[in-house]
Design an enzyme around this catalytic site. Sequence first.
Site, short mmCIF file in Angstrom:
data_model
loop_
_atom_site.label_atom_id
_atom_site.label_comp_id
_atom_site.label_asym_id
_atom_site.label_seq_id
_atom_site.Cartn_x
_atom_site.Cartn_y
_atom_site.Cartn_z
N SER A 182 105.43 -41.11 53.02
CA SER A 182 105.16 -42.54 53.19
C SER A 182 105.42 -43.26 51.87
O SER A 182 105.00 -42.80 50.81
CB SER A 182 103.70 -42.72 53.62
OG SER A 182 103.30 -44.05 53.45
N LYS A 183 106.13 -44.38 51.95
CA LYS A 183 106.39 -45.18 50.75
C LYS A 183 105.60 -46.46 50.85
O LYS A 183 105.67 -47.17 51.86
CB LYS A 183 107.88 -45.48 50.67
CG LYS A 183 108.26 -46.51 49.61
CD LYS A 183 109.78 -46.64 49.54
CE LYS A 183 110.22 -47.82 48.73
NZ LYS A 183 111.68 -47.90 48.57
#
Length: 271
Positions: A182-183
């Site tokens: 996840s960014k």
Amino acid sequence: MQWGLENRLAQIIRPETGRTVMLAIDHGYFQGPTTGLEEPGKTVAPLLPYCDALSPTKGILQYCIDPLTAPPIILRVSGGNSMARRDELDDEILTCTIEQAVALNAVGVSISIYVGTEHQRQTIQNLATMADEAHKYGLVVLGISAVGASLGELREPGKEQEFARYLALASRIAAEHGADISKTYYVPGHFDKVVGGCPIPIVLAGGKKVPEAEALEFSYNAIQDGASGVDMGRNIFQAESPVAMIQAVRAVVHEGKASEEAYELYQSLAK
Ligand code: 5RP
């Protein structure tokens, strides 16, 4: 075919440190010739030896990046909008097929989700659909928790707790729909809550350009709070000395250097 996915993941998140420094150069897909990326090939070439993975769109990859020297590629596969209609930034579609990503030898694909906006369902569906496709071929899926124009006020000072709750929600939703990484953005004082509620590694987007010392400080704090690295763009390629900056970021991420020490490194390399 779990082996392929694990092997590609290990090309991004270095097994020696369990961390990663990805360089994001996907801004042009909605911003056009972003400052510092007017000629992406020139900006990026000297940075390539220092990034564990590169995040471009398929256009920039093919027109501007040398296939002989490219690091592992995480291909941006969502888009379809532009700054010319800012209010519609969350109205994204998939812009690349998994076959194209495989043909371009990508190790992974990145897709934005716009949780809490008019098009949240469509963008979450983009992620879920692409994750199913990518995992058939063992490609890594990076889910980006983008903040649409309608949620811009969440970034205002004093709203940190609310912003962290939002990013925790979005990061978790990315994981629940098939993302492997996840960014998201850093929120001072509350980032551990974002990391704590997300079962997949979190990497940090840098956001708007801030002074180098500040970018190194929030990167350090994010790592201390459990981030697995960065997928940073503007705070590297718009730095006074991008090559010095990416090395200083590496020192924070891979060597655990404190931000003051990393800033000294930046200054000495920038000379
Ligand atoms: C927007 C994006 C960007 O295009 C980009 O990758 C962000 O990088 P940075 O904020 O570090 O410049 O993901 O959602």
